[in-house]
Design a protein around this motif. Structure first.
Motif, PDB file in Angstrom:
ATOM      1  N   LEU A  22      -5.028  35.513  49.967  1.00 39.74           N
ATOM      2  CA  LEU A  22      -4.979  36.232  51.249  1.00 39.74           C
ATOM      3  C   LEU A  22      -6.132  37.217  51.354  1.00 39.74           C
ATOM      4  O   LEU A  22      -6.751  37.374  52.417  1.00 39.74           O
ATOM      5  CB  LEU A  22      -3.642  36.969  51.390  1.00 39.74           C
ATOM      6  N   VAL A  23      -6.432  37.887  50.249  1.00 44.79           N
ATOM      7  CA  VAL A  23      -7.511  38.883  50.257  1.00 44.79           C
ATOM      8  C   VAL A  23      -8.865  38.217  50.460  1.00 44.79           C
ATOM      9  O   VAL A  23      -9.669  38.657  51.292  1.00 44.79           O
ATOM     10  CB  VAL A  23      -7.487  39.706  48.950  1.00 44.79           C
ATOM     11  N   VAL A  24      -9.148  37.150  49.714  1.00 41.78           N
ATOM     12  CA  VAL A  24     -10.493  36.574  49.800  1.00 41.78           C
ATOM     13  C   VAL A  24     -10.738  35.907  51.147  1.00 41.78           C
ATOM     14  O   VAL A  24     -11.882  35.883  51.626  1.00 41.78           O
ATOM     15  CB  VAL A  24     -10.800  35.601  48.640  1.00 41.78           C
ATOM     16  N   TRP A  25      -9.697  35.388  51.806  1.00 40.38           N
ATOM     17  CA  TRP A  25      -9.901  34.821  53.145  1.00 40.38           C
ATOM     18  C   TRP A  25     -10.171  35.906  54.175  1.00 40.38           C
ATOM     19  O   TRP A  25     -10.739  35.629  55.247  1.00 40.38           O
ATOM     20  CB  TRP A  25      -8.718  33.962  53.567  1.00 40.38           C
ATOM     21  N   GLN A  26      -9.777  37.148  53.883  1.00 38.84           N
ATOM     22  CA  GLN A  26     -10.107  38.254  54.784  1.00 38.84           C
ATOM     23  C   GLN A  26     -11.524  38.774  54.583  1.00 38.84           C
ATOM     24  O   GLN A  26     -12.089  39.421  55.466  1.00 38.84           O
ATOM     25  CB  GLN A  26      -9.117  39.412  54.585  1.00 38.84           C
ATOM     26  N   MET A  27     -12.109  38.496  53.427  1.00 42.40           N
ATOM     27  CA  MET A  27     -13.450  39.021  53.146  1.00 42.40           C
ATOM     28  C   MET A  27     -14.492  38.590  54.177  1.00 42.40           C
ATOM     29  O   MET A  27     -15.262  39.427  54.668  1.00 42.40           O
ATOM     30  CB  MET A  27     -13.882  38.628  51.728  1.00 42.40           C
ATOM     31  N   PRO A  28     -14.594  37.312  54.572  1.00 38.99           N
ATOM     32  CA  PRO A  28     -15.607  36.956  55.571  1.00 38.99           C
ATOM     33  C   PRO A  28     -15.298  37.482  56.965  1.00 38.99           C
ATOM     34  O   PRO A  28     -16.203  37.528  57.815  1.00 38.99           O
ATOM     35  CB  PRO A  28     -15.612  35.419  55.543  1.00 38.99           C
ATOM     36  N   LEU A  29     -14.054  37.887  57.214  1.00 40.47           N
ATOM     37  CA  LEU A  29     -13.698  38.482  58.502  1.00 40.47           C
ATOM     38  C   LEU A  29     -14.022  39.970  58.533  1.00 40.47           C
ATOM     39  O   LEU A  29     -14.492  40.494  59.548  1.00 40.47           O
ATOM     40  CB  LEU A  29     -12.214  38.273  58.788  1.00 40.47           C
ATOM     41  N   MET A  30     -13.786  40.652  57.410  1.00 41.70           N
ATOM     42  CA  MET A  30     -13.941  42.106  57.357  1.00 41.70           C
ATOM     43  C   MET A  30     -15.277  42.546  56.782  1.00 41.70           C
ATOM     44  O   MET A  30     -15.782  43.616  57.131  1.00 41.70           O
ATOM     45  CB  MET A  30     -12.786  42.704  56.537  1.00 41.70           C
ATOM     46  N   HIS A  31     -15.863  41.736  55.881  1.00 37.22           N
ATOM     47  CA  HIS A  31     -17.117  42.106  55.203  1.00 37.22           C
ATOM     48  C   HIS A  31     -18.033  40.885  55.107  1.00 37.22           C
ATOM     49  O   HIS A  31     -18.417  40.472  54.001  1.00 37.22           O
ATOM     50  CB  HIS A  31     -16.823  42.663  53.808  1.00 37.22           C
ATOM     51  N   PRO A  32     -18.396  40.290  56.221  1.00 39.24           N
ATOM     52  CA  PRO A  32     -19.143  39.026  56.176  1.00 39.24           C
ATOM     53  C   PRO A  32     -20.487  39.120  55.462  1.00 39.24           C
ATOM     54  O   PRO A  32     -20.937  38.135  54.866  1.00 39.24           O
ATOM     55  CB  PRO A  32     -19.321  38.661  57.655  1.00 39.24           C
ATOM     56  N   ALA A  33     -21.118  40.297  55.488  1.00 41.19           N
ATOM     57  CA  ALA A  33     -22.440  40.431  54.868  1.00 41.19           C
ATOM     58  C   ALA A  33     -22.386  40.358  53.347  1.00 41.19           C
ATOM     59  O   ALA A  33     -23.425  40.208  52.705  1.00 41.19           O
ATOM     60  CB  ALA A  33     -23.087  41.747  55.296  1.00 41.19           C
ATOM     61  N   ARG A  34     -21.186  40.450  52.771  1.00 45.69           N
ATOM     62  CA  ARG A  34     -21.060  40.469  51.306  1.00 45.69           C
ATOM     63  C   ARG A  34     -20.522  39.152  50.739  1.00 45.69           C
ATOM     64  O   ARG A  34     -20.282  39.049  49.538  1.00 45.69           O
ATOM     65  CB  ARG A  34     -20.135  41.620  50.871  1.00 45.69           C
ATOM     66  N   VAL A  35     -20.318  38.169  51.605  1.00 45.77           N
ATOM     67  CA  VAL A  35     -19.647  36.936  51.193  1.00 45.77           C
ATOM     68  C   VAL A  35     -20.619  35.765  51.212  1.00 45.77           C
ATOM     69  O   VAL A  35     -21.197  35.433  52.243  1.00 45.77           O
ATOM     70  CB  VAL A  35     -18.453  36.632  52.125  1.00 45.77           C
TER      71      VAL A  35
END
Length: 327
Positions: free
Chosen positions: A112-125
């Motif tokens: 759940l956390v890693v699927w939120q990463m490109p939504l919340m912090h796209p520049a770091r993914v």
């Protein structure tokens, strides 16, 4: 006889996002690192097979104890475990390591956390791997209301909302709790049935109360592996991990304006044939929501796939990384 689990690297500690975080690092510091994010009730040790295999394949691999778990600090405030903090910890870890982007791989809650990463912090993914956990769009109503309506008050996620109740039950006999959770597919299936009629159920706390470890022949872990989990959760308790569940509504409310698709990064979905909690069917719509997605099915695996089928998971990860992120 089960093969001997590889040892984890020595932990490293850093002040990250307001907490002291422990993480385990292996492999050469070259190329795009892969960050392995565990679920509940686990911690970084659940990735022991992947840490060793990825490092041996020349990959830079990082496995944190996420907040509330293992050697990482456990803040008191429930709100300290919302998605902003959980994803912020991963961003802070990259900052600490001087890394611009990473591939994030998550299992169970870590998914759940890693699927939120490109939504919340796209520049770091750089990329995302979901292990068992698919990308799930935002629900039309808050999740706890939906779960309560569909399954009733005894559904374990609804039950987890009660302060201190599940925490005490799980901690009362940690060895029994970990044996109850960490089972092969037949045992996992049994955990989701209730009473004599064997009806499907999500009242895990009732299953735990009825569970008799001595009669269970579906154990997943060796005695040594079980000891690592038991000693860790005897020390930490389960409140930190349960607090992740207590932020379902907060995360839903605060995620209203986030993107609804994952675009622009390679993604991999690893499904498990016999996962009772997260069946492969939940990933059926992912191709409509992700622009660059591969899906792979691990046969004969239940929910704890990276521990149940480590060789298959390792081969899938190494192949995909080699094709999409050659060093």
């Amino acid at each position: 006889m089960s093969p001997l689990a590889p040892p984890m690297p020595e932990p490293t500690f850093a002040q990250i996002n307001g907490i002291r975080m422990a993480y385990y690092e292996a492999g050469p510091r070259v190329g795009t690192p892969i960050v392995l994010c565990h679920g509940f009730p686990e911690f970084s040790y659940s990735w022991r097979w992947q840490v060793a295999a990825l490092a041996a394949a020349g990959r830079w691999v990082i496995a944190p104890d996420q907040r509330g778990y293992g050697l990482t600090e456990r803040p008191d405030a429930v709100e300290a475990y919302d998605m902003e903090h959980l994803t912020g910890d991963l961003v802070g870890l990259l900052d600490h390591l001087g890394v611009e982007k990473a591939v994030f791989c998550g299992h169970d809650w870590g998914g759940l956390v890693v699927w939120q990463m490109p939504l919340m912090h796209p520049a770091r993914v750089a990329g995302v791997v979901g292990l068992n956990t698919p990308f799930l769009p935002r629900m039309p109503v808050d999740p706890i209301t939906a779960f309560r309506h569909a399954y009733g008050e005894d559904m374990y996620i609804v039950h987890f909302q009660k302060p201190g109740v599940a925490d005490a039950q799980l901690a009362a006999d940690v060895e029994k709790t970990m044996r109850y959770f960490m089972r092969k597919p037949a045992g996992q299936q049994a955990a989701f049935t209730s009473g004599k009629d064997q009806r499907p159920s999500l009242a895990l706390q009732d299953g735990l109360a009825r569970y008799e470890p001595a009669a269970d022949d579906s154990q997943l872990l060796t005695a040594d592996e079980l000891k690592v989990f038991v000693e860790t959760f005897q020390r930490t308790g389960f409140t930190g991990g349960i607090n992740w569940y207590r932020n379902f509504v907060r995360n839903w409310e605060r995620g209203e304006h986030l993107p609804v698709r994952v675009d622009g990064v390679p993604c991999l979905m690893i499904m498990a044939e016999h996962d009772v909690v997260l069946p492969p069917s939940l990933a059926d719509r992912m191709n409509d929501q992700i622009s660059d997605l591969e899906k792979v099915l691990v046969k004969d695996s239940g929910h704890w796939t990276q521990q149940e089928k480590p060789e298959q998971v390792n081969a899938i990860l190494i192949d995909w990384l080699g094709r999409r992120f050659p060093n």
